[in-house]
Scaffold this motif. Structure first.
Motif, PDB file in Angstrom:
ATOM      1  N   SER A   1       5.307   5.895   7.356  1.00  0.00           N
ATOM      2  CA  SER A   1       6.241   6.418   5.576  1.00  0.00           C
ATOM      3  C   SER A   1       6.785   7.865   5.706  1.00  0.00           C
ATOM      4  CB  SER A   1       5.235   6.119   4.478  1.00  0.00           C
ATOM      5  OG  SER A   1       4.227   6.815   4.445  1.00  0.00           O
TER       6      SER A   1
ATOM      7  N   ARG B   1       0.618  -0.889  -0.207  1.00  0.00           N
ATOM      8  CA  ARG B   1       0.162  -0.239  -0.286  1.00  0.00           C
ATOM      9  C   ARG B   1       0.886   1.695   0.210  1.00  0.00           C
ATOM     10  NH1 ARG B   1      -4.620  -1.925   4.155  1.00  0.00           N
ATOM     11  NH2 ARG B   1      -5.079   1.170   4.790  1.00  0.00           N
ATOM     12  N   ILE B   2       2.016   1.316   0.756  1.00  0.00           N
ATOM     13  CA  ILE B   2       2.570   2.861   0.803  1.00  0.00           C
ATOM     14  C   ILE B   2       2.939   2.833  -0.503  1.00  0.00           C
ATOM     15  CG2 ILE B   2       5.170   3.170   1.698  1.00  0.00           C
ATOM     16  CD1 ILE B   2       4.036   1.894   4.858  1.00  0.00           C
ATOM     17  N   GLU B   3       3.862   1.890  -1.135  1.00  0.00           N
ATOM     18  CA  GLU B   3       4.906   1.502  -2.629  1.00  0.00           C
ATOM     19  C   GLU B   3       3.550   2.186  -3.790  1.00  0.00           C
ATOM     20  OE1 GLU B   3       7.099  -1.354  -2.893  1.00  0.00           O
ATOM     21  OE2 GLU B   3       8.705  -0.832  -1.703  1.00  0.00           O
TER      22      GLU B   3
ATOM     23  N   SER C   1       1.238   4.205  -3.258  1.00  0.00           N
ATOM     24  CA  SER C   1       1.001   5.741  -3.006  1.00  0.00           C
ATOM     25  C   SER C   1       2.456   6.619  -3.306  1.00  0.00           C
ATOM     26  CB  SER C   1       0.441   5.818  -1.261  1.00  0.00           C
ATOM     27  OG  SER C   1      -0.542   5.392  -1.264  1.00  0.00           O
ATOM     28  N   HIS C   2       2.767   6.106  -3.830  1.00  0.00           N
ATOM     29  CA  HIS C   2       4.534   6.827  -4.613  1.00  0.00           C
ATOM     30  C   HIS C   2       5.038   6.971  -3.843  1.00  0.00           C
ATOM     31  CE1 HIS C   2       3.294   5.986  -8.056  1.00  0.00           C
ATOM     32  NE2 HIS C   2       1.977   6.223  -8.273  1.00  0.00           N
ATOM     33  N   ARG C   3       5.261   6.229  -1.708  1.00  0.00           N
ATOM     34  CA  ARG C   3       5.330   6.344  -0.986  1.00  0.00           C
ATOM     35  C   ARG C   3       6.380   5.366  -0.258  1.00  0.00           C
ATOM     36  NH1 ARG C   3       3.707  10.788   2.004  1.00  0.00           N
ATOM     37  NH2 ARG C   3       4.564   9.722   4.426  1.00  0.00           N
TER      38      ARG C   3
END
Length: 216
Positions: free
Chosen positions: A213, A121-123, A125-127
């Motif tokens: 994050s 989910r983090i990746e 969201s481009h985080r």
């Protein structure tokens, strides 16, 4: 305190002051001239962000005891004596003792999500996840970020167990986390309310642990 979105940071100068008061300079590896120069350079920084300490210069085992909460010093749990073997994975860090991390979130929205699920989910969201030293830096510069039932994991740091002949990397199933000790078990009642550097399983969910994050 809502930390589900990017969290406004204290001014950079205030974070640097807090790090110096905590005694961070005395815990740096190598030539402290470079560290002092990095402190001075960030004091001139006009933009905001989280002041982060680079793992090459600052060991997690040396930073954890500098944490302070409820008039109690921080500590590393007894079954994580290898904490300094947890290093950033898949994250590019500037080659300087201190650097700024942008748009940091404690990750309240990722509570009850396992690290294994959260990284997707983090990746998406481009985080990218926070590293262990970044999480420690945040707690040193702003102790209030660690709250009972609102603590966080730093899944950007992992320990490599082995590399298979195929080139696949096998990681330790633990992931570092910062929370408040309840004073039970091996922690000892005298540590009740103290900030604690411990770990949780990569595949487990926790209703009281967020996953921090930052922007890439």
């Amino acid at each position: 305190m809502d930390r589900s979105a990017s969290t406004p940071m204290r001014p950079v100068a205030e974070q640097l002051d807090a790090l110096e008061r905590a005694g961070v300079l005395a815990r740096a590896h190598g030539d402290r001239t470079d560290v002092r120069a990095a402190f001075r350079a960030l004091r001139a920084e006009k933009t905001g962000g989280l002041v982060a300490l680079h793992p090459h210069w600052f060991a997690a085992s040396a930073l954890a005891p500098l944490l302070s909460l409820n008039a109690q010093p921080g500590f590393v749990v007894e079954d994580m004596i290898d904490v300094d073997e947890f290093t950033p994975v898949g994250i590019e860090i500037p080659n300087t003792p201190l650097y700024l991390v942008r748009q940091v979130s404690r990750g309240d929205d990722l509570r009850n999500v396992s690290p294994e699920e959260a990284i997707i989910r983090i990746e998406a969201s481009h985080r990218r996840p926070l590293t262990l030293q970044e999480g420690l830096s945040w707690a040193l510069g702003d102790p209030a970020i660690i709250e009972p039932n609102y603590c966080f994991m730093t899944i950007g740091s992992r320990k490599v167990k082995r590399v298979r002949p195929s080139g696949e990397t096998i990681y330790d199933a633990r992931t570092p986390a910062l929370w408040v000790s309840s004073g039970t078990g091996r922690d000892g009642i005298e540590r009740r309310g103290a900030p604690k550097l411990g770990w949780c399983w990569w595949g487990n969910r926790h209703t009281w642990l967020d996953i921090a994050s930052a922007a890439r």
